[in-house]
Enzyme design. Structure first.
Site, mmCIF file in Angstrom:
data_model
loop_
_atom_site.group_PDB
_atom_site.id
_atom_site.type_symbol
_atom_site.label_atom_id
_atom_site.label_comp_id
_atom_site.label_asym_id
_atom_site.label_seq_id
_atom_site.Cartn_x
_atom_site.Cartn_y
_atom_site.Cartn_z
ATOM 1 N N GLY A 25 -34.099 17.598 18.680
ATOM 2 C CA GLY A 25 -33.364 18.839 18.405
ATOM 3 C C GLY A 25 -31.965 18.507 17.937
ATOM 4 O O GLY A 25 -30.982 18.973 18.490
ATOM 5 N N GLU A 66 -35.823 17.422 14.179
ATOM 6 C CA GLU A 66 -35.422 18.823 14.137
ATOM 7 C C GLU A 66 -36.563 19.629 13.560
ATOM 8 O O GLU A 66 -37.216 19.201 12.603
ATOM 9 C CB GLU A 66 -34.159 18.957 13.260
ATOM 10 C CG GLU A 66 -33.697 20.375 12.996
ATOM 11 C CD GLU A 66 -33.408 21.169 14.268
ATOM 12 O OE1 GLU A 66 -32.687 20.652 15.135
ATOM 13 O OE2 GLU A 66 -33.905 22.298 14.388
ATOM 14 N N LEU A 67 -36.814 20.781 14.161
ATOM 15 C CA LEU A 67 -37.955 21.598 13.750
ATOM 16 C C LEU A 67 -37.617 22.544 12.601
ATOM 17 O O LEU A 67 -38.427 22.816 11.737
ATOM 18 C CB LEU A 67 -38.453 22.391 14.966
ATOM 19 C CG LEU A 67 -39.682 23.248 14.773
ATOM 20 C CD1 LEU A 67 -40.874 22.416 14.368
ATOM 21 C CD2 LEU A 67 -40.003 23.989 16.056
ATOM 22 N N ARG A 68 -36.391 23.062 12.598
ATOM 23 C CA ARG A 68 -36.049 24.081 11.617
ATOM 24 C C ARG A 68 -35.842 23.461 10.240
ATOM 25 O O ARG A 68 -35.113 22.491 10.095
ATOM 26 C CB ARG A 68 -34.784 24.812 12.055
ATOM 27 C CG ARG A 68 -34.967 25.567 13.366
ATOM 28 C CD ARG A 68 -33.666 26.132 13.877
ATOM 29 N NE ARG A 68 -32.813 25.126 14.455
ATOM 30 C CZ ARG A 68 -31.532 25.306 14.738
ATOM 31 N NH1 ARG A 68 -30.956 26.455 14.470
ATOM 32 N NH2 ARG A 68 -30.824 24.336 15.269
ATOM 33 N N ASN A 106 -41.982 18.321 15.068
ATOM 34 C CA ASN A 106 -42.078 19.102 16.291
ATOM 35 C C ASN A 106 -42.182 18.122 17.453
ATOM 36 O O ASN A 106 -43.219 17.503 17.668
ATOM 37 C CB ASN A 106 -43.322 19.992 16.216
ATOM 38 C CG ASN A 106 -43.426 20.925 17.397
ATOM 39 O OD1 ASN A 106 -42.818 20.692 18.430
ATOM 40 N ND2 ASN A 106 -44.207 21.976 17.253
ATOM 41 N N ASP A 165 -32.107 24.799 23.342
ATOM 42 C CA ASP A 165 -32.215 26.255 23.401
ATOM 43 C C ASP A 165 -32.600 26.674 24.825
ATOM 44 O O ASP A 165 -33.601 26.228 25.330
ATOM 45 C CB ASP A 165 -33.303 26.690 22.403
ATOM 46 C CG ASP A 165 -33.260 28.170 22.124
ATOM 47 O OD1 ASP A 165 -32.808 28.939 22.994
ATOM 48 O OD2 ASP A 165 -33.694 28.545 21.022
ATOM 49 N N GLU A 210 -22.445 18.947 16.981
ATOM 50 C CA GLU A 210 -21.903 20.172 16.410
ATOM 51 C C GLU A 210 -21.686 21.229 17.475
ATOM 52 O O GLU A 210 -20.702 21.956 17.487
ATOM 53 C CB GLU A 210 -22.896 20.720 15.367
ATOM 54 C CG GLU A 210 -23.358 19.700 14.358
ATOM 55 C CD GLU A 210 -22.329 19.423 13.294
ATOM 56 O OE1 GLU A 210 -21.598 20.354 12.937
ATOM 57 O OE2 GLU A 210 -22.241 18.274 12.834
ATOM 58 N N GLU A 211 -22.650 21.300 18.402
ATOM 59 C CA GLU A 211 -22.551 22.322 19.444
ATOM 60 C C GLU A 211 -21.345 22.071 20.332
ATOM 61 O O GLU A 211 -20.638 22.997 20.739
ATOM 62 C CB GLU A 211 -23.814 22.300 20.322
ATOM 63 C CG GLU A 211 -24.928 23.180 19.829
ATOM 64 C CD GLU A 211 -24.584 24.661 19.901
ATOM 65 O OE1 GLU A 211 -24.893 25.359 18.942
ATOM 66 O OE2 GLU A 211 -23.983 25.083 20.896
#
Lengths: 273, 335
Positions: free
Chosen positions: A68, A109-111, A144, A167, A243-244
């Site tokens: 992620g 990363e999934l997105r 995934n 998340d 980034e978060e």
């Protein structure tokens, strides 16, 4: 090549990990063509490097996995601060690429859009740093992690695995989408080498409690106390690079940094029975 | 295993773990244990404990306990029922639906553990649930959560639990410590439909929708051998396979009326391989193949005579007369 701009790569924060996305993955880990991700370290599948030095490189495997990874902050960033006078106390290591130059790190990363941004960013960084050859040891794959990790990694391959600001999925019906769950932990334990480390950090208290609970209950993981975390370069990176974390710092302010982040380090210890 | 839409046709076969003369045949709503030596059968009508009487519990799968005196049944109403064969009473009835209200999926495969104290049920939501029976108390625990529909499950004599799903992964873990994964056998390019351990528990066969049968070393996930698909023109999915105690493997393909028998052996270079022994042609599409402890092969077909048996004599499987099975196993009076 110029760095991609985030405003063109925005995507919704949540993505259903249990859905059948149209993802590409190799049929098994040995058939994965890593030369697309780490061209300096691998040749195309089946070919060999001609010289001695490079053929040593192909024995390397990906050892750090950022599950992620989002926009790729932990892996590597461009330096945002201009400094005229060098200061000894500022650490300019920018992500896993710099702190661990000998280690191959992979982000998952999934997105689609986010993975695309991170990929373009890494390519741009490589292009900009051609002279020094930096950023060749990081890459991102759109995958995934909940379902297809066994297609990328072998048993005991990873030394560190990162779950940064996952998340939280607050609703009870969405708890099965959480990346830390008792059964997925068995999977992560399989891919981690004995003595490998699992890092989690979050700013959501409820998720922190959940993660601690499941990691403590899992027989194959052992907790490392927060005292021994001080001075670990990786912990520094986690708190500052992604980034978060930068976003939380911007919103929360510096003085709240210690309160907001919960960093936990779990050592994977193989229980012999 | 596909469920036959016809209500009065046999859908699955289970051989008894110790007794050669007993054969369990599952139909849509009931189960019959045929005694092949005394030519009679015992019938278990699958009851349902649901309030809605219109819903008949269609059987999905069943299995014998290792001692052969109990039978566990899973039906499509998410019920697990355990019967004692000797007196046909319902021993235990467990509603595992009550615990998974959020997941309206029913069970796919059931098996007993070696000590008969645990019953494992794999369901469509990807869980393997362990029902532990201690005296009168029943505790349940989720052992495995694969997040993907489980297609088959196999517990070997060496206490390895293998679970395969429709993504094409095979997860081999220890039992009962299913959190400790032994290996992931990755290599199939379609859903894995059937699994079979060899009698020693050290090798694993798997058949998949990509048409291949693969041989694995479950301790390290290495693919040792891959059988070519049945034909290069059409893709025939493997629908069932089983390994016998004599190291024969019988494979059946979806839509084909032939069962292929192979022998697991070593080549001259010491590599493990499957050698083709014979092709058994049947009248209609083969649904399932099972071996019993004495290596007699039973084949279940879609059309009459439904069940045929083959005895292993002098290196070949030859058809043995089973008129009893052919006539009595066909039920014409069920609605």
């Amino acid at each position: 090549m110029s760095l991609p701009q985030k405003r063109f790569f925005r995507q919704r924060a949540h993505s259903n990990p249990l859905a059948d996305h149209s993802l590409e993955f190799p049929s098994c880990p040995s058939k994965m063509d890593w030369s697309e991700h780490f061209p300096l370290f691998f040749t195309k599948l089946g070919e060999r490097f001609n010289d001695e030095e490079n053929s040593m490189k192909t024995k390397k495997k990906v050892e750090f996995a950022d599950v992620g990874c989002g926009y790729g902050g932990l892996l590597g960033s461009f330096c945002e601060v201009q400094v005229t006078v060098p200061r000894a106390d500022i650490n300019f290591k920018v992500g896993l690429a710099d702190t661990f130059p000998e280690v191959l790190s992979l982000g998952l990363e999934l997105r689609a859009k986010v993975a695309d941004y991170a990929h373009k960013k890494i390519l741009a960084l490589r292009e900009q740093n051609k002279s020094t050859g930096k950023y060749q040891n990081i890459s991102i794959v759109r995958a995934n992690a909940m379902k297809y990790l066994p297609y990328f990694f072998e048993k005991g391959q990873l030394k560190k695995i990162f779950f940064l600001f996952p998340d939280p999925h607050f609703k009870k019906s969405k708890h099965k989408w959480r990346i830390i769950s008792p059964h997925l932990l068995s999977d992560y334990a399989y891919f981690l080498a004995v003595g490998g480390l699992l890092y989690t950090v979050t700013d959501v208290a409820e998720l922190y409690e959940w993660e601690i609970k499941h990691l403590s209950e899992h027989p194959l993981f052992m907790r490392i106390s927060n005292e021994s975390l001080k001075g670990d370069a990786t912990v520094d990176l986690i708190l500052n690079s992604s980034e978060e974390s930068k976003k939380v710092t911007r919103q929360g302010g510096d003085n709240k940094m210690g309160e907001i982040y919960y960093v936990s380090l779990f050592l994977f210890a193989l229980v012999v029975f | 295993m596909t469920v036959s839409p016809q209500k009065n046709l046999p859908q699955f076969l289970i051989t008894h773990p110790t007794d050669l003369s007993k054969l369990l045949v599952g139909y849509s709503c009931l189960l019959r244990e045929f005694n092949l030596s005394s030519f009679n059968y015992k019938e278990i009508v699958a009851q349902t404990f649901k309030q809605d009487k219109r819903n008949f519990g269609l059987l999905v799968c069943a299995c014998y306990s290792n001692s052969g005196d109990q039978v566990a049944i899973v039906n499509n109403l998410k019920e697990l029922l355990v019967y004692s064969i000797s007196n046909m009473d319902l021993v235990l009835n467990l509603f595992f639906a009550l615990l998974f209200r959020v997941l309206p999926r029913s069970g796919v495969k059931v098996c007993f553990s070696k000590d008969n104290k645990s019953i494992l049920v794999a369901d469509k939501a990807g869980h393997v649930i362990n029902y532990c029976i201690e005296k009168t108390e029943i505790t349940q625990k989720i052992l495995v959560d694969t997040l993907s529909t489980i297609t088959d499950m196999y517990l070997s004599v060496s206490n390895y639990l293998a679970v395969c799903d429709r993504e094409g992964r095979i997860r081999v873990s220890f039992f009962p410590n299913a959190y400790h994964i032994l290996s992931y056998c990755i290599g199939h390019e379609g859903a894995v439909t059937c699994l079979s351990f060899t009698s020693s528990g050290l090798r694993l066969f798997s058949g998949s929708n990509d048409g291949t049968v693969k041989l694995w070393d479950p301790t390290n996930g290495k693919e040792l051998f891959s059988l070519e698909p049945f034909s290069t023109v059409h893709k025939h999915k493997v629908c069932d396979l089983q390994c016998s105690a004599s190291q024969h493997v019988c494979v059946c393909y979806e839509g084909l009326s032939v069962a292929e028998v192979y022998k697991y052996s070593l080549t001259t270079e010491g590599l493990e391989t499957l050698l083709h022994v014979q092709s058994i042609n049947t009248n209609s599409e083969v649904l399932q193949t099972v071996f019993d402890v004495e290596n007699t092969l039973y084949i279940l077909e879609r059309c009459p005579p439904y069940i045929t048996s083959y005895q292993f004599l002098e290196g070949f499987f030859s058809e043995s007369s089973s008129e009893y099975l052919a006539t009595d196993c066909y039920l014409s009076d069920l609605q």
